[in-house]
Design a protein around this motif. Sequence first.
Motif: not given
Length: 529
Positions: A133-162
């Motif tokens: 499961x990935x807690x991506x912190x997408x709205x927090x880590x503005x510098x994280x690369x979008x093409x990292x491919x990490x979103x292709x693998x985990x079966x589940x995600x937990x987000x901190x906000x809608x």
Amino acid sequence: MAAPRERSEVRLVFVTPRFGAGDATRPELLAAELAGRAPGGWRTTVVTTTAAGTSEETFREGEFQDQGVRVVRFPAGDTPGAETQRPARTGQLTSPGLLQYLRDRPGDYDLVVLFGSSSVCAEAAKLDPGRTVLLPFTDEEADSPRESGIFEHPAAFVFGSEAEEILVLKRYQVHRRMRETVAGTLLLPRTADAAAFRRRTGLTGPYLLAAGPLEPGRGIEELLRFFSTFKDRHPDTALELVLVGPAALKIPDRPDIRVVDPAGPRERLDAVGGAVVAVIPERLAAFSTTAAEPFSLGVPILVNASATELARECRASGGGLYYQNYDEFELILELGLRDPSLFPRMGAAGREFLESRHDWDSVLARYDRAFRSFARPSRGAAGPLPAVEAVSPPEPPAVPSPADAVETAGPEAAGEDSAETDPEAGAEVVVEPGEPEPAVPEPEIAAASPEEAIGEAAADPPPDEASDDVPETEAAPETEPEPEAAEEAPAPSAEAAEPSEPVGAGEEDEADSGEDSDLPSFFRGSIRD
């Protein structure tokens, strides 16, 4: 009797680039909080690297107990400057030893929890995707690369906000994965040393604060114009504007505008705690750490009205105001300077609102439910699955076999009564003399007739999910109740709009008291007595 699943032990592995660093990032802080506050039933192991903060020595390699938490550290990769530059650089950390540890021990955990989109987490996501499961912190880590491919693998995600979930769904193809939103995963500081920040910067008077990326497209340019105009029109006020973070755009050369680049999260919190108002000028901003930190420190927020989620939180909490243009921006600041109790009163309301919605007990309960629903036992325990697939009840014969019918009736009888109705099977069995028995058609004839199927469908309407399988001629009576459902749908929205009633009440109260009479109506609803 076996214990219920929700009370059983769940084995979790937290993966984070660093653990215990003085300049920890948001994902690293959340990993530490969840590991330290783990509810009963969690058996947590933190797998991390030896990297530490900018001014700290690296941690020792090996397995340790850190305040009751089992921590296993591995050497960090030799990416140049990965762990010694800025906190954002921690996303470049690699650790082959950490990955090999997870690869060799698939039976030691039920779920791998990845905190953030660092290189370590991106590589770990490939090892056992079905139990990750990935807690991506997408709205927090503005510098994280979008093409990292990490979103292709985990079966589940937990987000901190809608808002974070919507952002990820727009960017990545994760619509078919398991997802959970745990609103309230924000780390809430309780205190800040505003005096220390003033000593470091030499500030003596009141100041507005804008924290976040100081770059084009974030509303900073508009804020600079509005504040400069306000100071030109009110030269006697001592109000200043403090921008927190490295600036990627041109800042006016004015003595009342300062740019402060804090050395770490602690200094940034000190800056927030000493502000009279925290300004969030971005038009698409969502309720995240930028808004939660001021609330938790008793500081009100001033947001752009185009940020509808933040404007809604301002109305619901009474802890902030919002502006659409310069006139409203100026009016809000004038009210705060004229009534010194206005902003502290709103800040206290924001803190109370945040604590009521984001307390750790409820946050941990949500994480516990999410992790348990995503957890899977080790692969060695997946043996019973073939037995489940083998349980497939055979279709019972609906009518006697044609061979029995031929044996019990002679050739003459077969010629005379070759078409008779079997009272038990409810279907005709036709046998021609001298020909082989039709073995295949009889089981099919045993099924219910189309008239009976239609009658049963009419008597027992199918659920909404099966509505696509009903012929169009029969769908008309089935869909007649839908207009009623459509008419009933606005009812929840009417109830949801009830919290906005205090807006009108606030207008009447202030109209009677005469206070803040210059404030537009939609602002007065955000101010609490």
